[in-house]
Design an enzyme around this catalytic site. Sequence first.
Site, short mmCIF file in Angstrom:
data_model
loop_
_atom_site.label_atom_id
_atom_site.label_comp_id
_atom_site.label_asym_id
_atom_site.label_seq_id
_atom_site.Cartn_x
_atom_site.Cartn_y
_atom_site.Cartn_z
N LEU D 244 46.07 61.39 66.95
CA LEU D 244 44.71 61.71 66.49
C LEU D 244 44.72 62.70 65.32
O LEU D 244 45.21 63.81 65.45
CB LEU D 244 43.89 62.28 67.66
CG LEU D 244 42.43 62.64 67.30
CD1 LEU D 244 41.63 61.42 66.96
CD2 LEU D 244 41.79 63.43 68.44
N ASP D 245 44.16 62.28 64.21
CA ASP D 245 44.02 63.13 63.02
C ASP D 245 45.36 63.64 62.49
O ASP D 245 45.42 64.65 61.79
CB ASP D 245 43.09 64.33 63.30
CG ASP D 245 41.69 63.87 63.69
OD1 ASP D 245 41.29 62.78 63.26
OD2 ASP D 245 41.02 64.61 64.44
N GLU D 246 46.44 62.92 62.83
CA GLU D 246 47.77 63.36 62.39
C GLU D 246 48.39 62.41 61.38
O GLU D 246 49.54 62.60 60.98
CB GLU D 246 48.71 63.49 63.61
CG GLU D 246 48.32 64.56 64.61
CD GLU D 246 48.75 65.95 64.18
OE1 GLU D 246 49.21 66.11 63.03
OE2 GLU D 246 48.59 66.89 64.97
#
Lengths: 301, 301, 301, 301
Positions: D244-246
């Site tokens: 996530l969001d990486e």
Amino acid sequence: MQVEQVKNVTKQQDLQLSNRARLLVKCPDKPGIVSVLSTFLYKHNANIIESSQYSSDPENGKFFIRIEYHCEHLQDKAQEMEKEFEQIARDYEMTYNFYYRNQRQRTAIYVSKELHCLLELLWEWQNGDLDTDIAVIISNHEEARSIAESYGIPFHYLPANKDIRKEVEAQQIQLMKEYKVDLLILARYMQILTPDFVNHFENRIINIHHSFLPAFIGANPYDRAHKRGVKLIGATSHYVTNDLDEGPIIEQDVERVDHRDDVPTLKKIGRQIERRVLTKAVKWHLENRIIVEGNKTIIFH
Amino acid sequence: MQVEQVKNVTKQQDLQLSNRARLLVKCPDKPGIVSVLSTFLYKHNANIIESSQYSSDPENGKFFIRIEYHCEHLQDKAQEMEKEFEQIARDYEMTYNFYYRNQRQRTAIYVSKELHCLLELLWEWQNGDLDTDIAVIISNHEEARSIAESYGIPFHYLPANKDIRKEVEAQQIQLMKEYKVDLLILARYMQILTPDFVNHFENRIINIHHSFLPAFIGANPYDRAHKRGVKLIGATSHYVTNDLDEGPIIEQDVERVDHRDDVPTLKKIGRQIERRVLTKAVKWHLENRIIVEGNKTIIFH
Amino acid sequence: MQVEQVKNVTKQQDLQLSNRARLLVKCPDKPGIVSVLSTFLYKHNANIIESSQYSSDPENGKFFIRIEYHCEHLQDKAQEMEKEFEQIARDYEMTYNFYYRNQRQRTAIYVSKELHCLLELLWEWQNGDLDTDIAVIISNHEEARSIAESYGIPFHYLPANKDIRKEVEAQQIQLMKEYKVDLLILARYMQILTPDFVNHFENRIINIHHSFLPAFIGANPYDRAHKRGVKLIGATSHYVTNDLDEGPIIEQDVERVDHRDDVPTLKKIGRQIERRVLTKAVKWHLENRIIVEGNKTIIFH
Amino acid sequence: MQVEQVKNVTKQQDLQLSNRARLLVKCPDKPGIVSVLSTFLYKHNANIIESSQYSSDPENGKFFIRIEYHCEHLQDKAQEMEKEFEQIARDYEMTYNFYYRNQRQRTAIYVSKELHCLLELLWEWQNGDLDTDIAVIISNHEEARSIAESYGIPFHYLPANKDIRKEVEAQQIQLMKEYKVDLLILARYMQILTPDFVNHFENRIINIHHSFLPAFIGANPYDRAHKRGVKLIGATSHYVTNDLDEGPIIEQDVERVDHRDDVPTLKKIGRQIERRVLTKAVKWHLENRIIVEGNKTIIFH
């Protein structure tokens, strides 16, 4: 190079400054506060030069105000004014402070091996743009000694590491007393401070963290920024609290980077951000522009 | 696409707004002004929500202040307050204006072929972020008609060129009256206005110039920026006066460009700057944040 | 304070640098240029480390390229490579230059009373970030003497004004020869140069102008910016030509200001812009990143 | 409002585009790569229009290059050129791709309730500045339907929540096939995607996250930014991976905020950043300017 601070202040300006003060107030918001404050000043023939205010919430919130005023013969009248103000403060449940322009704050700069933030502060100070007396420079390394001495500022070398932290901090607290220091500036001082030390100087220690907080809290932010592939790097100046890199943020800024920039290049770019972000924070603090509220800052530009 | 402006304002908020006003004052600086203003408001049970002030010069200068206040039953009391204020204004030689939040300003947007600034304004308006009634869109071309109609805004096509300028402007002035327009926005309207027209709407016409003024005054700024090899291009929003591109500047911004950017690319980049710089100026005008003083603006953010 | 430049370059790095060079080429655009250049380098076992190119126009335009390469035993091979390259250059009508990393450019810094740009250059140089030998500092005032001497850099005080301009410039030209200076940096040197002097050092004099050119060409730009009420102020670094402030722009930047900022404040803010804008230009020049084409610069970042 | 995309491309330009292509290559760095690539193109009478390269490390690193070239009768020759290139690719262990300008990529835009990113993409597309066919708009809400229909773009309403995620994603994958979609743009699409879905479209899903990553990963970044008291807020566009969001960051930008900005104001300011940061990322992807390497992007501007 023996450098003297620029004497760009004439006698007349000195007199003007000695008649200037700042009043900072925090209280529950309710009608009439500006009226009572401005009328108080008017009655004492004080002229408001600058005034900024903020209400956290029109209903049920807090009210914050910073007033800079000029008043003939201020030094003769200050005590009486402060005395009279006590009643107003009680009535409105105010937390407040009077700051007099002729009472310069005294500063200690803490630094380790990297000198760019120290140099920037000295530069601004030398130009007459930092309204402070730099009382002492403290370091756990010898790198800053010659520059400190060239400016005629006392330099204390205090080696520091986690085994001797308590003893070193005791010495530092003692030095801060001796030099009557109001503000501690951590200009890339790479040592962790104990809660005891921090509590001693609440909202009076300003640090520069070399990342855009809350990204990259802790050690080696540039390495981690490089690894993450960010497209902007930043720096953050903040008051030091006992939560690492979690204190009230004063100022932040960023610069653009790209895939070609390796870690040493990020550090170079970062140094430019760090020095301007720290200097702004220090300047605003010295100009009494900052009110800390909880974990946030209200800054009256 | 029939687009309605977002109704994100509840009855309760409506009521709150109807009890809100702004007071803008300009006068010779002297002690006691803030006291008299804040005491006046306090006496009428008006609570100051936001206040910003500026002294052009502590001695012998001018004083400017913008106060936003909240007052229960404001609509019932406004007339009486304004009446009472007249005496204060006389005593302090004040130029002043009361602005009531429930009296929305009415706007006319002038546009030619390029629609990006118009679209940005409509977008902000549709989101509820431009506090105005867009009364009419005027153009010397037909490009904007369909977008105007999709928003249900009256659209007037008025061809314009230097031979028919007087007649067209007469029609425009007539339309401004009919639509009761307070503010004229030149959203890339590529026609020169006559002094007569401009005088009709002093400090009420906002233009966007597609350069960083005072660089590249006049026509074709992007071509000239390209020829000069600048490394930043900009845009400037300003009030229109009878000196071409010389009116009081409200806002400016820039973007970085380089040698690879040809004129069409500069125009594309420029459009992004133009739309945000114009929109900010319009927003600040509508929020009564701007005081014009000589050829400069004081903007209370 | 005796300051030495940081010796952060190990022997091995020295060796690496001595095997590095840059080739800059300008020629009419036609197919096959990259092929012939890269094949030439490959044949000589030179490895391309960085390459940037630009075509002013795919058809009928000019082609520009900057190649940085590494080549074992470069110093033994350079002469032969250059000789062989002559034929390629003739075939493609190339203007070109080889720059060898172990042949550092020599710099003269010209300064008047304000030292901020000089200090920034010295700082970067001291950190090892300006790849040059600062050969001499020239000034028409004495302010910079002590700082020059603290760095061990020769300082020459040459009073200058319009009556003695010719004689002074003759001395300066002589000094530039003696010190074998490649690049002249005008770091807030407040004297006009004669065409004769400028012609002597074509595209080798970098000036910092304290405005966002072409706005505020000439004297007192901050006063004029203040009078005009701009919302951003800027600085511009450029090569000096015989048209005042009209030479090829290298870099520009701006900072936001507002109505409260008086002229001294604009100057303070401006100094921050000036020092970074000049330093960037000097750095790019020293890294051979700039090609001047007509009155514009192509900069390979 | 029936809006057509601007037809600003003449027949001649069409022909030019049909003779243009881009070659992207990734391989182990070693001498001679530029020579072999440029000679290959030259032999086929292809003229290099733009070329950018990057070596992750001169020794033992990887080499990346993006070449845009023009070649008469490209469509007749492309197959043969690609065939011949296979041998070069094998010799140098290249991963590579040819992209032909006349083969436009097809895009699907996913959106929820907030339409600002969608509107910005449509705007750029309508101006001819997004080189793509927008094949379909997908949403878990109905808000975007009328705007989609006004542009004549198919709109699919697919309600989504965690209970029906698998089924919905199956439908979406089916739709992507039907519409032959190359790139998925999450323009504030507020649904989590399963690893299965993400794997289906590796490096082909671009998301906009409403914070300056890695600060404020996850939900409600503006609330958390407000709580933390940051002085800048930002947005990040990135490829979607299963962390996530990486995923690899493509572009980031920030805007200044202060203590007066409440959460709704931060959101408003943030929307301006989001729309430009997402649009830049999409544009660069469509122009084949991005190479993903590990968890980072190399972007050839």
